[in-house]
Design an enzyme around this catalytic site. Structure first.
Site, short mmCIF file in Angstrom:
data_model
loop_
_atom_site.label_atom_id
_atom_site.label_comp_id
_atom_site.label_asym_id
_atom_site.label_seq_id
_atom_site.Cartn_x
_atom_site.Cartn_y
_atom_site.Cartn_z
N SER A 159 0.87 -1.20 0.00
CA SER A 159 0.00 0.00 0.00
C SER A 159 0.89 1.23 0.00
O SER A 159 2.03 1.19 0.50
CB SER A 159 -0.85 0.01 1.27
OG SER A 159 -1.48 1.26 1.44
N TYR A 184 0.08 0.20 10.67
CA TYR A 184 -0.30 -0.26 9.33
C TYR A 184 0.84 0.03 8.34
O TYR A 184 1.21 -0.82 7.53
CB TYR A 184 -1.58 0.45 8.89
CG TYR A 184 -2.07 0.05 7.51
CD1 TYR A 184 -2.56 -1.23 7.27
CD2 TYR A 184 -2.07 0.96 6.45
CE1 TYR A 184 -3.02 -1.60 6.01
CE2 TYR A 184 -2.53 0.60 5.19
CZ TYR A 184 -3.01 -0.68 4.98
OH TYR A 184 -3.46 -1.05 3.71
N1 LIG Z 1 -8.87 -0.81 0.11
C1 LIG Z 1 -7.84 0.01 -0.07
O1 LIG Z 1 -8.01 1.21 -0.32
C2 LIG Z 1 -6.44 -0.51 0.00
C3 LIG Z 1 -5.39 0.40 -0.26
C4 LIG Z 1 -4.09 -0.06 -0.17
C5 LIG Z 1 -3.83 -1.37 0.14
N2 LIG Z 1 -4.85 -2.24 0.39
C6 LIG Z 1 -4.52 -3.62 0.75
O2 LIG Z 1 -5.31 -4.50 -0.03
C7 LIG Z 1 -5.48 -5.73 0.66
C8 LIG Z 1 -6.94 -6.15 0.58
O3 LIG Z 1 -7.70 -5.17 1.26
P1 LIG Z 1 -9.25 -4.91 0.97
O4 LIG Z 1 -9.38 -3.46 0.80
O5 LIG Z 1 -9.75 -5.82 -0.05
O6 LIG Z 1 -9.84 -5.28 2.43
P2 LIG Z 1 -10.93 -6.35 2.90
O7 LIG Z 1 -12.12 -6.33 2.01
O8 LIG Z 1 -11.12 -6.11 4.36
O9 LIG Z 1 -10.18 -7.74 2.69
C9 LIG Z 1 -9.17 -8.16 3.53
C10 LIG Z 1 -9.22 -9.68 3.63
O10 LIG Z 1 -8.18 -10.11 4.52
C11 LIG Z 1 -8.75 -11.10 5.38
N3 LIG Z 1 -8.05 -11.24 6.64
C12 LIG Z 1 -7.91 -10.30 7.62
N4 LIG Z 1 -7.27 -10.83 8.68
C13 LIG Z 1 -7.01 -12.12 8.38
C14 LIG Z 1 -6.40 -13.19 9.06
N5 LIG Z 1 -5.94 -13.05 10.32
N6 LIG Z 1 -6.28 -14.39 8.45
C15 LIG Z 1 -6.77 -14.56 7.20
N7 LIG Z 1 -7.37 -13.59 6.49
C16 LIG Z 1 -7.50 -12.38 7.08
C17 LIG Z 1 -10.16 -10.60 5.60
O11 LIG Z 1 -10.95 -11.62 6.15
P3 LIG Z 1 -12.18 -11.28 7.12
O12 LIG Z 1 -13.18 -10.61 6.26
O13 LIG Z 1 -12.60 -12.63 7.60
O14 LIG Z 1 -11.64 -10.40 8.19
C18 LIG Z 1 -10.55 -10.20 4.18
O15 LIG Z 1 -10.95 -11.32 3.45
C19 LIG Z 1 -4.96 -5.49 2.08
O16 LIG Z 1 -3.68 -6.08 2.20
C20 LIG Z 1 -4.85 -3.98 2.17
O17 LIG Z 1 -3.84 -3.56 3.07
C21 LIG Z 1 -6.15 -1.83 0.32
#
Ligand SMILES: NC(=O)c1ccc[n+]([C@@H]2O[C@H](COP(=O)([O-])OP(=O)(O)OC[C@H]3O[C@@H](n4cnc5c(N)ncnc54)[C@H](OP(=O)(O)O)[C@@H]3O)[C@@H](O)[C@H]2O)c1
Length: 320
Positions: A159, A184
């Site tokens: 990120s 983070y």
């Molecule tokens: N959205 C943004 O703007 C953004 C920007 C920069 C980077 N990112 C990165 O993109 C990635 C995906 O994020 P997203 O936005 O798609 O978020 P999200 O919808 O919350 O997805 C995150 C996933 O990670 C899983 N997870 C969390 N803790 C876990 C654990 N202990 N063991 C196994 N799985 C776990 C969650 O499962 P549960 O639902 O069961 O908790 C969920 O399926 C992340 O690494 C995030 O840092 C996102």
């Protein structure tokens, strides 16, 4: 140390490209892909696009029933239990996977948490660092025997949040001064450094690694941030609308899917990518403009973090 490989390569894709567009015309039939967290937000979009391109997608999930429900229309996606905060769970998942005899072509280390209140897991590890980085470090090392002998790719979803903190070498687990954004940020710097070093030591086995910034996307990732704060930050309007400059989840998944599949990227192992291209080095502190800070792709730091992560998890399947 000079960082020479962070330059755009004019991929033909950009910030508005979607995950389906970047795999259009790519046949992934017979390929096996693991997408952690591939049932929510960006991970789900990546899973669906890769499955539509023909891949068999394995989705490790902390909440298995929710994951099965989310992917019920994606036949070639298979859900298996995994909690990245728990080394025993990672071992169990990996042993079961290795027993299948399947070869892994791609791992997208996508799962992540953000803005947790101060929390420690396992042997006192700060939760962002443990789940976002150490859990994936352990998983990839455990799965090493199944990685394709030539051409396997590991994509770490980092990120621009890495702008917020380098690795806190003297206080990784925040014994003091806890701050959700620095925690983070450290974990996202760790994701990028993980890919930097894995690409170096994976080369002998033909394993390439990349890290990506997906962009800014409204997903359940923001669940710990009060709505009023999201409005104040300009992420959403008061009526919940997406801010200008934010991507859709399908656009947000595109860079990881591109890094997992794009042929031209083979010559840029270890690169940090954004907007479906290799990122330039950051020229200022504006996270929305992005680019990569030197500390997140520094080879010496990357090797140091690998050693530290290996000491903490007791795992290292790649070195020597
Ligand atoms: N959205 C943004 O703007 C953004 C920007 C920069 C980077 N990112 C990165 O993109 C990635 C995906 O994020 P997203 O936005 O798609 O978020 P999200 O919808 O919350 O997805 C995150 C996933 O990670 C899983 N997870 C969390 N803790 C876990 C654990 N202990 N063991 C196994 N799985 C776990 C969650 O499962 P549960 O639902 O069961 O908790 C969920 O399926 C992340 O690494 C995030 O840092 C996102």
């Amino acid at each position: 140390m000079a960082i020479t490989h962070q330059h755009r390569i004019s991929s033909g894709f950009g910030p508005r490209s979607t995950a389906e567009e970047v795999v259009d015309g790519i046949d992934l039939t017979g390929k096996t892909v693991i997408v952690t967290g591939g049932y929510s937000g960006l991970g789900k979009e990546a899973t669906v696009a890769l499955a539509r391109a023909g891949a068999h997608v394995v989705v490790p999930a902390r909440r298995v029933e929710m994951a099965r429900k989310a992917l019920r229309d994606t036949e070639s996606a298979e859900v298996a239990e995994l909690d990245l905060a728990d080394l025993d769970s990672i071992r169990t998942f990996s042993e079961r996977f290795l027993d299948t005899g399947l070869t892994i072509d791609v791992i997208i280390a996508n799962a992540g948490v953000m803005a947790y209140p101060r929390r420690h897991v396992g042997p006192g590890w700060e939760a962002h660092f443990a789940i976002n980085h150490l859990g994936h470090f352990a998983l990839v090392n455990r799965l090493r025997p199944a990685l394709a002998q030539s051409g396997a790719r590991v994509v770490a979803v980092a990120s621009s949040g890495h702008f917020l903190s380098d690795i806190r070498w003297n206080d990784l687990h925040f014994s003091r001064d806890y701050d959700i954004w620095r925690a983070y940020g450290q974990s996202k710097t760790a994701n990028a450094l993980f890919a930097t070093h894995l690409d170096v030591i994976g080369a002998v086995a033909g394993v390439h690694a990349y890290s990506v910034h997906p962009g800014s996307i409204l997903t359940p990732l923001q669940r710990n941030i009060p709505r009023a704060e999201q409005v104040a930050q300009g992420w959403i309007g008061s009526e919940g609308s997406r801010a200008d400059g934010f991507k859709t989840p399908a656009q947000g998944a595109a860079t990881a899917v591109w890094a997992a599949t794009a042929a031209p990227l083979a010559a840029f192992g270890g690169a940090y990518c954004q907007d479906c291209d290799v990122a330039e080095l950051a020229t200022n502190d504006d996270m929305l403009v992005g680019g990569v800070k030197p500390w997140a792709v520094d080879a010496v730091s990357a090797a140091r973090l690998w050693t530290l992560s290996s000491e903490l998890t007791g795992l290292d399947s790649f070195s020597g």
